[in-house]
Design a protein around this motif. Structure first.
Motif, PDB file in Angstrom:
ATOM      1  N   ALA A  24       0.945  -1.289  -0.064  1.00 14.10           N
ATOM      2  CA  ALA A  24       0.070   0.145  -0.032  1.00 14.10           C
ATOM      3  C   ALA A  24       0.729   1.228   0.152  1.00 14.10           C
ATOM      4  O   ALA A  24       1.872   1.153   0.640  1.00 14.10           O
ATOM      5  CB  ALA A  24      -0.825  -0.029   1.163  1.00 14.10           C
ATOM      6  N   SER A  25       0.359   2.296  -0.792  1.00 13.94           N
ATOM      7  CA  SER A  25       1.122   3.630  -0.675  1.00 13.94           C
ATOM      8  C   SER A  25       0.150   4.627  -0.751  1.00 13.94           C
ATOM      9  O   SER A  25      -1.196   4.439  -1.027  1.00 13.94           O
ATOM     10  CB  SER A  25       2.212   3.608  -1.839  1.00 13.94           C
ATOM     11  OG  SER A  25       1.274   3.689  -3.115  1.00 13.94           O
ATOM     12  N   GLY A  26       0.267   5.853  -0.214  1.00 15.56           N
ATOM     13  CA  GLY A  26      -0.328   7.000  -0.227  1.00 15.56           C
ATOM     14  C   GLY A  26      -1.479   6.897   0.936  1.00 15.56           C
ATOM     15  O   GLY A  26      -2.257   7.828   1.160  1.00 15.56           O
ATOM     16  N   ASN A  73       2.527  -4.278   9.262  1.00 15.00           N
ATOM     17  CA  ASN A  73       1.924  -2.727   9.156  1.00 15.00           C
ATOM     18  C   ASN A  73       3.285  -1.875   9.143  1.00 15.00           C
ATOM     19  O   ASN A  73       3.103  -0.749   8.501  1.00 15.00           O
ATOM     20  CB  ASN A  73       1.170  -2.531  10.495  1.00 15.00           C
ATOM     21  CG  ASN A  73      -0.284  -3.281  10.575  1.00 15.00           C
ATOM     22  OD1 ASN A  73      -1.009  -3.383   9.618  1.00 15.00           O
ATOM     23  ND2 ASN A  73      -0.584  -3.585  11.894  1.00 15.00           N
ATOM     24  N   ALA A  74       4.399  -2.510   9.626  1.00 16.41           N
ATOM     25  CA  ALA A  74       5.467  -1.443   9.438  1.00 16.41           C
ATOM     26  C   ALA A  74       5.848  -1.298   8.049  1.00 16.41           C
ATOM     27  O   ALA A  74       6.328  -0.404   7.741  1.00 16.41           O
ATOM     28  CB  ALA A  74       6.406  -2.001  10.408  1.00 16.41           C
ATOM     29  N   LYS A  75       5.683  -2.448   7.156  1.00 14.26           N
ATOM     30  CA  LYS A  75       5.914  -2.416   5.745  1.00 14.26           C
ATOM     31  C   LYS A  75       4.624  -2.041   4.995  1.00 14.26           C
ATOM     32  O   LYS A  75       4.755  -2.000   3.693  1.00 14.26           O
ATOM     33  CB  LYS A  75       6.146  -3.578   5.291  1.00 14.26           C
ATOM     34  CG  LYS A  75       7.772  -4.252   5.881  1.00 14.26           C
ATOM     35  CD  LYS A  75       8.246  -5.363   5.393  1.00 14.26           C
ATOM     36  CE  LYS A  75       9.579  -5.586   5.908  1.00 14.26           C
ATOM     37  NZ  LYS A  75      10.114  -7.041   5.370  1.00 14.26           N
TER      38      LYS A  75
END
Length: 112
Positions: A24-26, A73-75
């Motif tokens: 995921a990004s953004g 979640n960290a990544k």
């Protein structure tokens, strides 16, 4: 809007394994349940697995004991480990953030 990008699909023989990733990004995914769905040719999209914010998982009966959903979640990434693959697992696999955002999908083909 969060962008989701799936990867890890491909061609595998029956009984083989694949590990799908959804990056995921953004935006962050930590506060959201995440899920994997799949759509086979001529069929409707169906739920494969979900994971809550706390890490509680749920699976379709057809994949229980063979697939494992997890999250880092960290990544900002969700995974789907698929073992003992069957030809009927052939489909495009999609990642979703609580149904709000969807990835473009990754093709999984199980064939000898």
């Amino acid at each position: 809007q969060v962008q989701l990008v799936e990867s890890g699909g491909g061609l595998v023989q029956p009984g083989g394994s694949l590990r799908l990733s959804c990056a995921a990004s953004g935006g962050i995914i930590i506060n959201y349940p995440m899920g994997w769905y799949r759509q086979a040719p001529g069929k409707e999209r169906e739920l494969v697995a979900t994971i809550t914010r706390a890490g509680t998982t749920n699976y379709a009966d057809s994949v229980k004991g063979r697939f494992t959903i997890s999250r880092d979640n960290a990544k900002n990434t969700v995974y789907l480990q698929m073992n003992s693959l069957k030809p009927e697992d052939t489909a495009i696999y999609y990642c979703t953030r609580s149904g709000l955002d969807w990835g473009q999908g990754t093709q999984v083909t199980v064939s000898s």
